[in-house]
Design an enzyme around this catalytic site. Sequence first.
Site, short mmCIF file in Angstrom:
data_model
loop_
_atom_site.label_atom_id
_atom_site.label_comp_id
_atom_site.label_asym_id
_atom_site.label_seq_id
_atom_site.Cartn_x
_atom_site.Cartn_y
_atom_site.Cartn_z
N GLU A 28 17.08 0.49 -9.80
CA GLU A 28 15.87 0.57 -8.97
C GLU A 28 16.23 0.51 -7.48
O GLU A 28 15.66 1.24 -6.67
CB GLU A 28 14.89 -0.56 -9.30
CG GLU A 28 14.31 -0.51 -10.71
CD GLU A 28 13.32 0.64 -10.95
OE1 GLU A 28 12.96 1.35 -9.99
OE2 GLU A 28 12.91 0.81 -12.11
N GLU B 251 5.31 11.94 -12.87
CA GLU B 251 6.07 12.95 -13.64
C GLU B 251 5.30 14.24 -13.94
O GLU B 251 5.87 15.33 -13.95
CB GLU B 251 6.60 12.35 -14.94
CG GLU B 251 7.70 11.30 -14.75
CD GLU B 251 7.19 9.95 -14.30
OE1 GLU B 251 5.96 9.69 -14.43
OE2 GLU B 251 7.99 9.13 -13.79
N ARG C 245 15.46 3.82 -5.10
CA ARG C 245 14.40 3.66 -4.09
C ARG C 245 14.97 3.34 -2.71
O ARG C 245 14.59 3.97 -1.72
CB ARG C 245 13.43 2.55 -4.51
CG ARG C 245 12.81 2.83 -5.86
CD ARG C 245 11.64 1.93 -6.14
NE ARG C 245 11.40 1.82 -7.58
CZ ARG C 245 10.24 1.50 -8.12
NH1 ARG C 245 9.19 1.23 -7.37
NH2 ARG C 245 10.10 1.40 -9.43
N ASP D 16 15.85 9.34 -19.62
CA ASP D 16 15.37 10.43 -18.75
C ASP D 16 16.27 10.91 -17.60
O ASP D 16 16.83 12.02 -17.64
CB ASP D 16 13.96 10.10 -18.20
CG ASP D 16 13.80 8.69 -17.61
OD1 ASP D 16 14.81 8.00 -17.45
OD2 ASP D 16 12.66 8.30 -17.32
C1 DMJ Z 1 10.20 6.11 -10.58
O1 DMJ Z 1 10.80 4.98 -10.07
C2 DMJ Z 1 11.24 7.18 -10.88
O2 DMJ Z 1 10.61 8.41 -11.02
C3 DMJ Z 1 12.01 6.88 -12.13
O3 DMJ Z 1 12.88 7.93 -12.47
C4 DMJ Z 1 11.07 6.64 -13.28
N1 DMJ Z 1 10.03 5.68 -12.99
C5 DMJ Z 1 9.32 5.78 -11.73
C6 DMJ Z 1 8.10 6.65 -11.74
O4 DMJ Z 1 7.37 6.69 -12.90
#
Ligand code: DMJ
Length: 456
Positions: A83, A350, A87, A216
């Site tokens: 995270e 998404e 970010r 993912d």
């Molecule tokens: C975000 O922090 C990023 O897109 C991550 O890959 C998946 N979760 C959240 C958004 O849903």
Amino acid sequence: VSLQMMKYAWDNYKRYAWGLNELKPISKQGHSSNLFGSIQGATIVDALDTLYIMEMKEEFKEAKEWVEKNLDFNVNAEISVFEVNIRFVGGLLSAYYLSGEEIFRKKAVELGEKLLPAFNTPTGIPWALLNIKSGIGRNWPWASGGSSILAEFGTLHLEFVHLSHLSGNPVFAEKVMNIRKVLSRLDKPEGLYPNYLNPSSGQWGQHHVSIGGLGDSFYEYLLKAWLMSDKTDEEGKRMYYDAVQAIETHLIRKSSGGLTYIAEWKGGLLEHKMGHLTCFAGGMFALGADGAPSDKTGHHIELGAEIARTCHESYDRTSMKLGPEAFRFDGGVEAIATRQNEKYYILRPEVIETYMYMWRLTHDPKYREWAWEAVEALEKHCRVDGGYSGIRDVYSNHESHDDVQQSFFLSETLKYLYLLFSDDDLLPFEHWVFNTEAHPFPILRKEDESKEEKQK
Ligand code: DMJ
């Protein structure tokens, strides 16, 4: 419109939660998530590039000043490596590349260095959690026998390649190339990548495979590593297209009503469930279409279009016209959440992300229409007095708000909306790739590298 939405989300954050990680728009106070430990300012760092792209100059300036004066990584904090990377490192890198302001480069490299002890494991597969003061790492207690998570350690590549590029220190790129090496050597069940890998033994944990949560962005970063390298990273390319082949064979199915979906795989058995997170894959398939073997290009675009349609259905089949966290294709339903704890929507990007890629790559007007439906639903159900909030049950006729304005709403959802309704020459795909938090990084050109070599 997305500009006004951004202004509203930002102004409220500023008014009620300035300097804290996120905003609670109902209680009008700060929200702290343990993902960032005691690092502060997630919304500011995540929003920097969106402010810049939308030309919100005053706001960008105040955000930059906050970073200069207050963004502090010398804290005793246990953080999520993934995270914080996507970010904070991602947000700082893109702010640097867009604005050229040195402070962002400096902070990105400083934070990158703090993350390095996470790689001190027998295999070099990093820990999920790291205390950035002591350098002690560990994994999530719930993750299959002490495993690290595929989507976490597999989503460092783009940022770390840029950290080496900007710092001149090869260590960052070496760390992520080693992750690649470990993965490419391992046996893969049916060609699939399980979500769990033990960083001590180097063996897979449970054989669960997902293109949604826990898996993912690993797949996303294989493709984007190749694109970001000016198509020189042949290993990333090969691993991506091989993985997509296995996903098609084992995970992608069509419902009797004709909807294509991506199921989850548990030791050979399919769970006919698709997460909101999985919906990003429509955009990924379309983005990768160009590099697929020539007879498959149209097929990958088509696959992207079908996933986009399915995800749109998941929105359309709710009463609020916003999609649930997960929807199922069993027990007589299609694209509908059946469990109470899967009916929430937390401002995730998404589906809009996939619309944006499909729009750019096909210019079919339906993607703008679908995105517009989402804008109307967000305005109607998520906009509250103090900002934007998630919803507990998108099938209900009255909103129950979760009282969190997620930082990715500003970095991703609103940015993708803005791009969708802008011309294609704003952050064109020929020059930029987006990290998994929608932070744009420039493609590193072959010519530039050889120029640098010569200069040395
Ligand atoms: C975000 O922090 C990023 O897109 C991550 O890959 C998946 N979760 C959240 C958004 O849903």
